[in-house]
Write a protein that holds these residues in place. Sequence first.
Motif, PDB file in Angstrom:
ATOM      1  N   ALA A 285      16.676   3.302  -3.762  1.00 51.83           N
ATOM      2  CA  ALA A 285      15.234   3.052  -4.283  1.00 51.83           C
ATOM      3  C   ALA A 285      14.240   2.679  -2.910  1.00 51.83           C
ATOM      4  CB  ALA A 285      15.193   2.308  -5.523  1.00 51.83           C
ATOM      5  N   ALA A 286      14.670   1.754  -2.557  1.00 47.16           N
ATOM      6  CA  ALA A 286      13.538   1.459  -1.485  1.00 47.16           C
ATOM      7  C   ALA A 286      13.271   2.391  -0.258  1.00 47.16           C
ATOM      8  CB  ALA A 286      14.120  -0.052  -0.745  1.00 47.16           C
ATOM      9  N   GLN A 289      10.934   4.726  -1.742  1.00 44.28           N
ATOM     10  CA  GLN A 289       9.556   4.166  -1.710  1.00 44.28           C
ATOM     11  C   GLN A 289       8.987   4.005   0.013  1.00 44.28           C
ATOM     12  OE1 GLN A 289       8.621   4.070  -5.052  1.00 44.28           O
ATOM     13  NE2 GLN A 289       7.218   2.567  -4.016  1.00 44.28           N
ATOM     14  N   THR A 292       7.819   7.608   0.474  1.00 41.12           N
ATOM     15  CA  THR A 292       6.344   7.741  -0.114  1.00 41.12           C
ATOM     16  C   THR A 292       5.324   6.881   0.611  1.00 41.12           C
ATOM     17  OG1 THR A 292       7.789   7.999  -2.239  1.00 41.12           O
ATOM     18  CG2 THR A 292       5.096   7.490  -2.163  1.00 41.12           C
ATOM     19  N   ALA A 293       5.404   5.757   1.160  1.00 33.34           N
ATOM     20  CA  ALA A 293       4.767   5.017   1.910  1.00 33.34           C
ATOM     21  C   ALA A 293       4.125   5.699   3.207  1.00 33.34           C
ATOM     22  CB  ALA A 293       4.986   3.740   2.211  1.00 33.34           C
ATOM     23  N   GLU A 473       7.208  -3.857  -2.949  1.00 33.04           N
ATOM     24  CA  GLU A 473       7.982  -2.534  -3.783  1.00 33.04           C
ATOM     25  C   GLU A 473       7.260  -1.273  -3.365  1.00 33.04           C
ATOM     26  OE1 GLU A 473      10.706  -1.225  -6.632  1.00 33.04           O
ATOM     27  OE2 GLU A 473      10.361  -3.327  -5.465  1.00 33.04           O
ATOM     28  N   LEU A 474       5.997  -1.309  -2.952  1.00 30.66           N
ATOM     29  CA  LEU A 474       5.159  -0.278  -2.627  1.00 30.66           C
ATOM     30  C   LEU A 474       5.817   0.338  -1.270  1.00 30.66           C
ATOM     31  CD1 LEU A 474       1.561  -0.560  -3.582  1.00 30.66           C
ATOM     32  CD2 LEU A 474       3.022   1.081  -4.597  1.00 30.66           C
ATOM     33  N   GLY A 476       8.649  -0.425  -0.059  1.00 26.44           N
ATOM     34  CA  GLY A 476      10.104   0.017   0.201  1.00 26.44           C
ATOM     35  C   GLY A 476      10.798  -1.410   0.823  1.00 26.44           C
ATOM     36  N   GLY A 479      13.614  -2.838  -3.533  1.00 24.25           N
ATOM     37  CA  GLY A 479      13.947  -1.465  -4.485  1.00 24.25           C
ATOM     38  C   GLY A 479      14.121  -1.926  -5.775  1.00 24.25           C
ATOM     39  N   ARG A 480      13.350  -1.612  -6.873  1.00 24.18           N
ATOM     40  CA  ARG A 480      13.772  -1.971  -7.975  1.00 24.18           C
ATOM     41  C   ARG A 480      13.940  -3.497  -8.208  1.00 24.18           C
ATOM     42  NH1 ARG A 480      18.089   2.041 -11.346  1.00 24.18           N
ATOM     43  NH2 ARG A 480      17.445   3.981 -10.635  1.00 24.18           N
TER      44      ARG A 480
END
Length: 846
Positions: A285-286, A289, A292-293, A473-474, A476, A479-480
């Motif tokens: 999950a991280a 992210q 995405t960053a 979190e944004l 990474g 994660g969660r």
Amino acid sequence: MSTEDRPPAPRSLAEALRARGDAALGALLRSRPDLITPVPTDLTQLATRAGTRASVVRALERLDRFALQTAEALAVAADPATYGELLGLMAGDDADPAVVAALPHAVDLLREQALVWGDDDRLRLVRTARELLAPSPQHPSPTGLGPTVQEATAGMSPGRIQEIVAAAGLASTHDSVSAVTALAGLFTDRARMAALLADAPADSVEVLERLVWGPPYGQVTADPAPRLRWLLDRGLLLPTAPGTVVLPREVALHLRRGLAHRAPEPVPPVVETAAVHRPQVVDSAAAGQAYTALATVEELLKDWDEGGPAVLRAGGLSVRDLKRTAVALDVPEPAAAFWVELAYAAGLIASDGEADERYAATPAYDEWLEQPPAERWSRLVTAWLAATRTAGLVGGRDAKDRTLSALGAGLDRSAAPEVRHRVLALLAGLPEGAAPAAGSVLARLRWERPLRGDRREDDLRGRLAEWALSEAELLGVTGRGALSAQGRALLGAPAAPAPGPEAEPSGPGDKLPVHHHHRPAPLTALSPAEQAVASAAAARLLAPLLPEPLDHVLLQADLTAVAPGPLRRPLADMLGVLADVESKGGATVYRFTPGSVRRALDAGQAASDLHAFLAAHSRTPVPQPLAYLIDDVARRHGHLRVGAASAYVRCDDDAVLSEILADKRAAGLGLRRLAPTVLAAQADPAGLLEGLRAMGFAPAAESAEGDVLITRALAHRTPPRTAPEPVPDGPPVPDDTLLAAALRAIRAGDLASTTPRKPGTAPAGNGELPRTSAAETLATMQAAVLTSEALWIGYVNAEGAASQRVIAPIRVEGGFVTAYDHTADEVRTYPLHRITGVAELADDAG
């Protein structure tokens, strides 16, 4: 150790510091680095500086809640106080075991930071700290205690004092001092005080209970009620001003069973676990992210590639431009402000410095784009960890009620890096995959750095912590909600503690009310070199988790292309010119339009190049509608030519030009025919191009030589810029080299200022430089060379700074003395004319 062998108790903070070893002094200077900025000349000056208001306030603000409570208790204790008295104030009559266990560490911490000095039988809080923490009507103590009986009766008439003593059942005395002492003795005697209160009316006891935990002041009328009169007659309430009474400190402590604080907090709050996930789920999950960053920052910079928004006159980004950026990135405005500030902190965007000042990408952005994705992420998060600029403040107001804008002034908060690091360190203390409850993280931080006076509205650290959790979190880093493996490596943290059996989840997203009562080992901030190593390790852990870039797309018959994952850079760049992004997500959808195809042709591509490009990078055949679209736009592309006349249009087909002239939409262009194949225009070439394209034509620009201009999007770059420097939170912690040099200088300066002099040679004023004539100075120096004796001198350097030194002259010649300087621990040469005077040391000088 016998009483005779015990060293004498220090009489001042300077003497207490003088008795410390280098390790203890070094610990003080590390914890309070403002004390060596600049380096004190001796330990007396160090002690003086440690007692200044600004330095003491700074030290108090950096204490944890229990250490601060200990200092507050000392401020309401006798001066000096014994350790037993302090323990009574902190642990109460019931001797709370947790307090008993934690108090020695708190006292040692206060001693280490020079806020408390003296042995356990004579503990003294430095005077400035006592003034800041002791109760007063203007500044109530956090303990809720009021003044002592002696302080509250200071202005009371002797007759009234004797009346109170008699009503309390005490024998009258011959003077007020002994009467007040007897009254205070009654209030501090548990048995006698219990007997006195046993006879108190119930409503009088109720009054005391309302005041006992503070504030200790109450209002009374000129004719108090009987329940108040009973208390006033016996001194259980004492008047402080007309209409105001106070509960004496001794009475309150009796009612509190000796406690200075209602709730001592010797143990930090635990960081509770809100959810537990498998570590692999957290890391994946991280990584998602993190990808995405990177994509978001690239999209932001691509949007500003040809020059971004204008810089406001006062600096920063306008509200309208921030909204436009948020729409372009498809994120809320606070998130857009964060990404803009992050790119700025990483040195990827800056102001171009032109007359019409705009924001644009820096040359460092091009270098960043060429790095592997994991290294690009590492650079972003490293900049985020150290940045003092705080995007969460954007949209708020400064002290002058001006709006704080993104990239503008006023966003630096020097505490931000420390808070981010501490939040991540608390997460690192949890088992792998454990996500904390945000409220417990904030509670822990408030214990570690309590708000003075509990001012919740000024809880900047709490807001910084909330922003740190969401930003991690944004990016990474988490994660969660749980710290990822790459986030742990970024901190240089050791492996996570193994989860207990109660923390085992039954599924990847199960939420369990797990409480972790261990206290994670503190993680210190890394040096720049250590951080570079940690960041590289984090990048290595992240790299395998990021998706591999693809070299193909899927072309569809509806004039769209689907990219099922991240694309390799040449493919992504070319597709970004040839098509428009229609939607983003797990897969990116591109749409081909006449305008996007013309954009590619304007960039110098031929129709055959576009066909070959699509055929090479599509896993599906090139759809016929797309091929027709390219050929149709290419056939009309460049049929018209626009140049500067102001502007002109030329075309081999005069019928096309006649059609343009007849079109009403061309009226604003100011066209007129110069020749069968040439039209002149009053509009500039760019406006003419846009106008003709709006009419449905596909003109091409040409140069003065008649060649077609290739109008690639120009990548506007600023001159080379450095990333903004973080604003330090006070002086930096000294490294080992600086600390060793400072300790050596302080010790030597102290030797020079405390070494005994021969009678009659030292000046009368304490700390003054010795004063002798030039002849006396020269003669004493020459004699010391022959006898190898050490001398005490006053010296003024070229900048006019005066100092005292102990030297052993080696030779005197040419107006200079060469000597071994005990102060600097090296051989130095001094001009004789800069020596104010010289004095011989006493024979027994150590």
